[in-house]
Design an enzyme around this catalytic site. Structure first.
Site, PDB file in Angstrom:
ATOM      1  N   GLU A  45       0.748  -1.328  -0.076  1.00  0.00           N
ATOM      2  CA  GLU A  45      -0.045   0.139   0.037  1.00  0.00           C
ATOM      3  C   GLU A  45       0.760   1.314  -0.065  1.00  0.00           C
ATOM      4  O   GLU A  45       0.618   2.412  -0.617  1.00  0.00           O
ATOM      5  CB  GLU A  45      -1.018  -0.077   1.284  1.00  0.00           C
ATOM      6  CG  GLU A  45      -1.989  -1.017   1.117  1.00  0.00           C
ATOM      7  CD  GLU A  45      -1.748  -2.313   1.482  1.00  0.00           C
ATOM      8  OE1 GLU A  45      -0.687  -2.720   2.068  1.00  0.00           O
ATOM      9  OE2 GLU A  45      -2.696  -3.148   1.467  1.00  0.00           O
ATOM     10  N   HIS A  62      -8.374  -5.540  11.301  1.00  0.00           N
ATOM     11  CA  HIS A  62      -9.190  -5.369  10.177  1.00  0.00           C
ATOM     12  C   HIS A  62     -10.311  -4.495  10.333  1.00  0.00           C
ATOM     13  O   HIS A  62     -11.119  -4.623   9.381  1.00  0.00           O
ATOM     14  CB  HIS A  62      -9.347  -6.551   9.551  1.00  0.00           C
ATOM     15  CG  HIS A  62      -8.193  -7.221   8.892  1.00  0.00           C
ATOM     16  ND1 HIS A  62      -6.946  -7.593   9.658  1.00  0.00           N
ATOM     17  CD2 HIS A  62      -7.935  -7.903   7.864  1.00  0.00           C
ATOM     18  CE1 HIS A  62      -6.386  -8.226   8.873  1.00  0.00           C
ATOM     19  NE2 HIS A  62      -6.816  -8.381   7.704  1.00  0.00           N
TER      20      HIS A  62
END
Lengths: 366, 368
Positions: free
Chosen positions: A99, A168
């Site tokens: 990312e 998450h």
């Protein structure tokens, strides 16, 4: 050899800052002029997102989509299903799990004339890209003294997806909305998802677009035609006069559930779906509070220094005198997101907690 | 069939360049050297604030690498950026005014020493976070390839992405290299390896420090070492690599060995290195090296294109330009907080973006 330096510091008069080059804004219309929200063409939230991206990619070849599993896998959550077939691998680009690298890369590409859509499989994973998305994208225009902007969309799932545990399940809006220079949209339904994402892609500033894994399968009527929902205009999801419920994204549905239940007790809630967090349509909140004199804010992120605190602060700053009761908020509980089903349910805001808050406010003021 | 052979040594790319071009290099290197000397003075007089990183000693890198690319090839780098800005053609007055925090500075006084941006000269910024510019440079080059390949609007371009040896340890750089090689992105990472990551010597901050090219090769990137104190050598090696990366649309990796004469920043007491070490590098000074070549007679392996008097005249001219830049910066107007504090925050400002501020566009950037 060197000529004199005679800078021209005249004022910029264009609507769009010249730093991002030639730019065409879509035409925005008033809420009542948008295509009808009722109709037969019922599609999923994920399809509405896909339609928005595909329409914009057909219109503008500088737009491309990059992210983990967006191409050959057809999207980890099937948002980009079929897009590889239509646009090919040069515009629908599978990225490594990297990312920081691909978010930063796309910021460079945005500075240099392209319009990237960066999909984070989950906004939770954007944390490893914090430096580029917070330190570069929103500050480029300012730091370069108005020489380069950063027209880019970051999008992905935000919030608890269902027993994914704490790493998450991030709601990043509280963290990220703090940074000036970015815009943030959080749609609650398929119709808005399409109209807001199209606007996000056409906006010349970095837009953080927060979706929810739990809503991707939600179905609703979405017009086939093109339409753009302007940023900074809340949607009145329900009319009422007893209390204003302010929310955005998934908890708007919890508010609607609570409102329906409360209506059975004769308490009519007005529900405002903010649609964008930055800009935040405080004007619509003020208008509603002037009618209801009570407000409950429902936010699926943490309370400390978050969007609910910001909304409360703005309410207190702008319409304090109209309140019969201090603003109340319902957030996720202030702990890391738990795994166990029962714990997670207790952690999230829900219709019960909202109804309880409304009863409390009403009881104290009648 | 046998190919024709020659006893002549292979021609160096820089041999084909005109005397004027090489004299311009000398001019630009001296301009940077003189400019940085005045920058230090202005900093010591507290006319420049914040962090300030001096480029003296490394001039051959900025000037030589810039000479190896085309003007429209993008360049991006870290915070030791005054030299590259000048080498790319930024007006010294715009650069100095930026450090003085003036509206006429290249970033309207909003960037400072570490953030030199020059759009007309395709300089996409100095960047303050170590290594952060490496994904950006990869993206600048990605966009160039996209324009060439998908939009079919541009020629093949190459991006130069400069970083210091301290940045090679950053995760962002590893991710950038992987993406560049994977996607075939024409970005050349030029490690300006001055041997120190701030005050930490290279053997103390990175593994296998004497074989940095492995860090490029590991990702399938063409990787070379360059003696960065000899500008002709920098150009020769860079030109070949740039041409190849442009042609093949592939990334490159350069371990360019150089040395900075000053501390990491203006506040660095330099306890980590000896004066002897600094003197040793000063004896191989890149400006003196090029000057020697340009002064020496053609029969003596030089160019014979500048005399002692002409060199003095050049230094004098440069000194005047730098003094003019200082004077300009000193007298230029401060940005007015009333009109400039909130401008350039949003390209498309709208209502309710902030609870405290409204945004507008303000003054045009002086370079545009």
């Amino acid at each position: 050899m060197t000529t004199a330096y005679t800078p021209d510091l005249s004022k910029i008069t264009s609507e769009i800052h010249p730093a991002i080059g030639h730019w065409e804004l879509p035409t925005f219309v008033a809420e009542h002029e948008l295509p009808s929200r009722d109709g037969d063409r019922v599609i999923q939230f994920r399809e509405a997102l896909r339609e928005a991206m595909s329409e914009e990619m057909r219109r503008d070849k500088t737009v491309f989509l990059i992210g983990e599993e967006v191409a050959e896998y057809n999207g980890a959550y099937k948002v980009s299903q079929g897009m590889l077939d239509e646009f090919g691998p040069k515009r629908i680009i599978d990225s490594p799990i990297s990312e920081n690298g691909f978010a930063g890369m796309c910021i460079g590409a945005a500075m240099n004339g392209l319009k990237p859509i960066v999909e984070f499989m989950s906004w939770s994973f954007s944390l490893v890209a914090a430096d580029p998305i917070l330190n570069n994208a929103p500050k480029m225009l300012y730091m370069s003294g108005g020489q380069w902007g950063c027209p880019i969309v970051f999008r992905g799932n935000d919030g608890a997806g269902g027993q994914l545990g704490s790493t998450h399940s991030w709601c990043v809006e509280g963290l990220y909305a703090n940074v000036p220079g970015l815009k943030m949209a959080i749609p609650s339904n398929p119709y808005d998802a399409k109209g807001l994402l199209k606007t996000a892609i056409r906006d010349p500033d970095p837009v953080f677009f927060l979706e929810s894994e739990r809503m991707l399968g939600d179905k609703a009527h979405v017009p086939e035609e093109e339409y753009y929902i302007p940023f900074g205009r809340a949607r009145k999801a329900r009319e009422g006069d007893a209390v204003t419920l302010v929310s955005w994204g998934r908890p708007v549905h919890f508010c609607m559930d609570a409102a329906e239940r409360l209506a059975e007790d004769g308490i009519e809630c007005e529900v405002l779906d903010m649609r964008t967090i930055r800009p935040l349509d405080i004007d619509s909140i003020i208008e509603s509070v002037q009618k209801t004199n009570r407000v409950v804010i429902v936010d699926q992120s943490w309370p400390f220094g978050g969007v609910s605190s910001e909304t409360m602060a703005q309410i207190c700053e702008t319409c304090f005198d109209w309140l019969d009761h201090q603003p109340v908020r319902v957030n996720t509980r202030d702990v890391p997101t738990p795994y166990a089903k029962g714990l997670e349910a207790a952690y999230l805001p829900n219709a019960d907690r909202i109804a309880e808050a409304v009863h409390k406010v009403i009881a104290a003021t009648t | 069939m046998a190919q024709a052979t020659t006893d002549k040594p292979a021609a160096r790319p820089s041999d084909a360049l005109s005397n004027e071009t090489l004299l311009k290099w000398l001019y630009d290197m001296q301009l940077i050297r003189d400019f940085e000397a005045r920058t230090m003075q202005a900093y010591q007089q507290a006319k420049i604030g914040g962090f300030c990183h001096i480029y003296s000693g490394q001039e051959a890198s900025a000037v030589g690498c810039t000479a190896a690319v085309e003007h429209k090839d993008p360049i991006v780098l870290a915070y030791r950026d005054h030299g590259h800005a000048l080498a790319r053609g930024m007006h010294p007055a715009a650069c100095m005014a930026e450090m003085f925090g003036k509206l006429a500075g290249c970033a309207k006084g909003k960037g400072g020493s570490m953030h030199m941006f020059d759009r007309p000269n395709y300089l996409f910024g100095g960047h303050g976070i170590v290594g952060a510019q490496t994904p950006l440079g990869t993206g600048l080059a990605f966009a160039e390839r996209y324009k060439w390949e998908v939009l079919e609007t541009g020629p093949k371009r190459v991006c130069l992405c400069f970083l210091g040896d301290g940045a090679i340890d950053q995760g962002a750089f590893h991710e950038a290299k992987n993406l560049a090689s994977l996607y075939g992105i024409p970005v050349i990472y030029v490690i300006e390896n001055n041997g120190y990551s701030m005050g930490t010597a290279i053997h103390r901050h990175t593994a296998n420090h004497d074989r940095l090219t492995m860090r490029g090769e590991a990702y399938g990137i063409k990787s070379i070492e360059i003696d960065g104190l000899d500008i002709r050598n920098v150009y020769d090696k860079m030109k070949v690599l740039v041409d190849e990366c442009r042609d093949l649309q592939r990334p490159g990796f350069v371990d360019l060995k150089t040395y900075r004469y000053q501390g990491h920043s203006m506040s660095d007491p330099q306890k980590y290195r000896t004066k002897e070490e600094v003197d040793e590098f000063k004896s191989q000074d890149s400006i003196a090296n090029l000057l020697d070549y340009l002064m020496r007679d053609e029969n003596d392996g030089g160019r014979g294109c500048i005399t002692e008097d002409e060199w003095k005249a050049m230094q004098k001219e440069i000194k005047e330009i730098v003094m003019d830049a200082l004077e300009f910066a000193e007298n230029a107007a401060d940005p007015d907080p009333e009109t400039e504090l909130t401008t350039d925050t949003y390209a498309y400002p709208m209502k309710n973006l902030s609870p405290s501020d409204t945004y507008s566009h303000g003054a045009k950037n002086p370079l545009l």
